[in-house]
Structure formats: structure tokens, C-alpha cells
Design a protein around this motif. Structure first.
Motif, PDB file in Angstrom:
ATOM      1  N   ASP A  34       0.873  -1.171   0.000  1.00  0.00           N
ATOM      2  CA  ASP A  34       0.000   0.000   0.000  1.00  0.00           C
ATOM      3  C   ASP A  34       0.914   1.226   0.000  1.00  0.00           C
ATOM      4  O   ASP A  34       1.589   1.506   0.987  1.00  0.00           O
ATOM      5  N   ALA A  35       0.946   1.944  -1.107  1.00  0.00           N
ATOM      6  CA  ALA A  35       1.889   3.064  -1.272  1.00  0.00           C
ATOM      7  C   ALA A  35       1.630   4.202  -0.295  1.00  0.00           C
ATOM      8  O   ALA A  35       2.537   4.998  -0.035  1.00  0.00           O
ATOM      9  N   SER A  36       0.436   4.276   0.281  1.00  0.00           N
ATOM     10  CA  SER A  36       0.173   5.341   1.247  1.00  0.00           C
ATOM     11  C   SER A  36       0.980   5.148   2.531  1.00  0.00           C
ATOM     12  O   SER A  36       1.117   6.068   3.329  1.00  0.00           O
ATOM     13  N   MET A  37       1.540   3.954   2.717  1.00  0.00           N
ATOM     14  CA  MET A  37       2.333   3.646   3.904  1.00  0.00           C
ATOM     15  C   MET A  37       3.833   3.804   3.664  1.00  0.00           C
ATOM     16  O   MET A  37       4.636   3.421   4.507  1.00  0.00           O
ATOM     17  N   VAL A  38       4.211   4.361   2.521  1.00  0.00           N
ATOM     18  CA  VAL A  38       5.625   4.545   2.190  1.00  0.00           C
ATOM     19  C   VAL A  38       5.914   6.039   2.135  1.00  0.00           C
ATOM     20  O   VAL A  38       5.306   6.766   1.358  1.00  0.00           O
ATOM     21  N   THR A  40      13.580   1.461   0.252  1.00  0.00           N
ATOM     22  CA  THR A  40      14.889   0.877  -0.054  1.00  0.00           C
ATOM     23  C   THR A  40      15.469   0.185   1.177  1.00  0.00           C
ATOM     24  O   THR A  40      16.076  -0.881   1.068  1.00  0.00           O
ATOM     25  N   ALA A  41      15.278   0.768   2.348  1.00  0.00           N
ATOM     26  CA  ALA A  41      15.760   0.142   3.583  1.00  0.00           C
ATOM     27  C   ALA A  41      15.089  -1.209   3.809  1.00  0.00           C
ATOM     28  O   ALA A  41      15.743  -2.191   4.190  1.00  0.00           O
ATOM     29  N   ALA A  42      13.788  -1.270   3.566  1.00  0.00           N
ATOM     30  CA  ALA A  42      13.062  -2.535   3.742  1.00  0.00           C
ATOM     31  C   ALA A  42      13.517  -3.577   2.715  1.00  0.00           C
ATOM     32  O   ALA A  42      13.696  -4.751   3.046  1.00  0.00           O
ATOM     33  N   VAL A  43      13.715  -3.138   1.470  1.00  0.00           N
ATOM     34  CA  VAL A  43      14.179  -4.059   0.424  1.00  0.00           C
ATOM     35  C   VAL A  43      15.584  -4.567   0.763  1.00  0.00           C
ATOM     36  O   VAL A  43      15.860  -5.763   0.656  1.00  0.00           O
ATOM     37  N   PHE A  44      16.448  -3.661   1.191  1.00  0.00           N
ATOM     38  CA  PHE A  44      17.809  -4.070   1.553  1.00  0.00           C
ATOM     39  C   PHE A  44      17.786  -5.115   2.655  1.00  0.00           C
ATOM     40  O   PHE A  44      18.457  -6.140   2.569  1.00  0.00           O
ATOM     41  N   ILE A  73       9.914  -8.369   2.284  1.00  0.00           N
ATOM     42  CA  ILE A  73       9.956  -6.915   2.084  1.00  0.00           C
ATOM     43  C   ILE A  73       8.817  -6.261   2.853  1.00  0.00           C
ATOM     44  O   ILE A  73       9.011  -5.272   3.573  1.00  0.00           O
ATOM     45  N   VAL A  74       7.616  -6.817   2.717  1.00  0.00           N
ATOM     46  CA  VAL A  74       6.455  -6.275   3.434  1.00  0.00           C
ATOM     47  C   VAL A  74       6.691  -6.413   4.937  1.00  0.00           C
ATOM     48  O   VAL A  74       6.448  -5.469   5.704  1.00  0.00           O
ATOM     49  N   PHE A 119       1.354  -7.448   7.054  1.00  0.00           N
ATOM     50  CA  PHE A 119       0.538  -7.497   5.842  1.00  0.00           C
ATOM     51  C   PHE A 119      -0.728  -6.664   5.978  1.00  0.00           C
ATOM     52  O   PHE A 119      -1.174  -6.055   5.013  1.00  0.00           O
ATOM     53  N   ARG A 120      -1.290  -6.611   7.175  1.00  0.00           N
ATOM     54  CA  ARG A 120      -2.480  -5.796   7.401  1.00  0.00           C
ATOM     55  C   ARG A 120      -2.146  -4.304   7.270  1.00  0.00           C
ATOM     56  O   ARG A 120      -2.895  -3.545   6.674  1.00  0.00           O
ATOM     57  N   ARG A 121      -1.009  -3.900   7.792  1.00  0.00           N
ATOM     58  CA  ARG A 121      -0.631  -2.482   7.767  1.00  0.00           C
ATOM     59  C   ARG A 121      -0.026  -2.028   6.446  1.00  0.00           C
ATOM     60  O   ARG A 121      -0.299  -0.931   5.976  1.00  0.00           O
TER      61      ARG A 121
END
Length: 177
Positions: free
Chosen positions: A34-38, A45-49, A69-70, A83-85
Motif C-alpha cells: 500500500d503506497a500510502s504507507m511509504v 529501499t531500507a526494507a528491500v535491503f 519486504i512487506v 501485511f495488514r498495515r
């Protein structure tokens, strides 16, 4: 490992994409967020790393690098809550899609073609400007329990945004350590 990122607005088929992901269809093995949470590119990028690093060192706590990643976005160790958030819901309209090339046949071209045929939404640039239009600062602060920080509401409030971003990056780096 190459990482492919796409950002969509006005998504019409989030429910269908989520059900295909949950059904375990391997062609829909993506991180649907959900892009509103980014908040920013640095935030995601920190989460992907973290997820790719955990994948490379066989430390995944979830099913695969995409679900990791999620999970990495969440400040706690609760996978379901992650996943909910941060994952997409049936009503998600702004969606960030991430695909990690875990095999050589996953190329930018193959990912782009699959997303073009699967996502009913408008592709937009994946940049901080677009993310700032999509981000729900109050929801992000609530998820990270950062209510005391000032909200970067005004465009010229770069210091408040930087403080919030630093807090998010710290939460991702420190979770579970």
C-alpha cells in the motif's frame, strides 16, 4: 540481485491481485505494498535491503523475499500485522510493486510486461515527489508509534520530514536485532 519497482495510482483490481498472491500463484510473487504507507524511496529501499540481505543469508522469517519486504516495513516482529498495515487491501488505490530477480529469467522486460498486463492502474514515476503526494503521514506515524514527532505537512518542512524518515529507517534497521 536486481530489484524491479513500479508505482501505480488509481488501481482498480487490488482485490484480484491480492487473491492471486494469497493463492500462491508463483507468477504473482511480488511485494504488493500500500503506497500510502511509504514515506520515501529511502524508506522502501531500507526494507528491500533488509529483506534481500536476509534472503542471501538464509534468515527469512516469511515465505520468500517478497513477503519479507512487506514484513521488513513493520517495526514489530508480527508478520500478520505487517501485511495488514503495509500490504495491499481490496480497496488499495495506490500500490507499490517490487520484484526481486531471484533467477536469471526474471528481467526488467519480463516484469514490466507482466505488470502491464496484470495491473489495472496508472503507472507513475517512482520518486519522492510522487510518494509525497501519496503518503499518509498520520497512518505511517501511527504504525511506527511516532505520534510525538512533528508532521511534515508544509512542503517547506524538510526538517520534520527528515526526522520522520530517519525514525522509520532506524525502526527497520533495529527491528529484531
Amino acid at each position: 540481485m536486481p530489484v524491479h519497482v513500479a508505482l501505480y495510482r488509481d488501481v482498480q483490481n487490488a482485490a484480484s491481485l491480492k487473491s492471486r498472491l494469497l493463492a500462491g500463484q508463483t507468477e504473482f510473487e511480488y511485494a504488493f505494498i500500500d503506497a500510502s504507507m511509504v514515506l520515501s524511496r529511502a524508506h522502501i529501499t531500507a526494507a528491500v535491503f533488509r529483506a534481500v540481505n536476509d534472503h542471501m543469508h538464509n534468515r527469512l522469517k516469511s515465505h520468500n523475499v517478497h513477503s519479507e519486504i512487506v514484513f521488513s516495513l513493520n517495526p514489530t516482529n508480527n508478520i500478520t500485522e505487517s501485511f495488514r498495515r503495509f500490504g495491499i487491501s481490496d480497496s488499495t488505490k495506490d500500490m507499490l510493486v517490487i520484484k526481486v530477480s531471484v533467477s536469471p529469467e526474471i528481467t526488467h522486460e519480463s516484469v514490466a510486461a507482466h505488470l502491464e498486463s496484470s495491473v489495472e492502474g496508472t503507472p507513475v514515476p517512482f520518486d519522492d515527489q510522487t510518494l509525497s503526494e501519496i503518503s499518509d503521514i498520520n497512518k505511517i506515524k501511527k504504525a511506527y508509534k511516532l505520534g510525538a514527532l512533528p508532521s511534515p505537512i508544509a512542503k517547506e518542512n524538510d526538517e520534520a520530514k527528515q526526522r520522520l524518515e530517519n525514525s522509520l529507517l532506524s525502526a527497520i534497521a533495529l527491528r529484531g536485532s
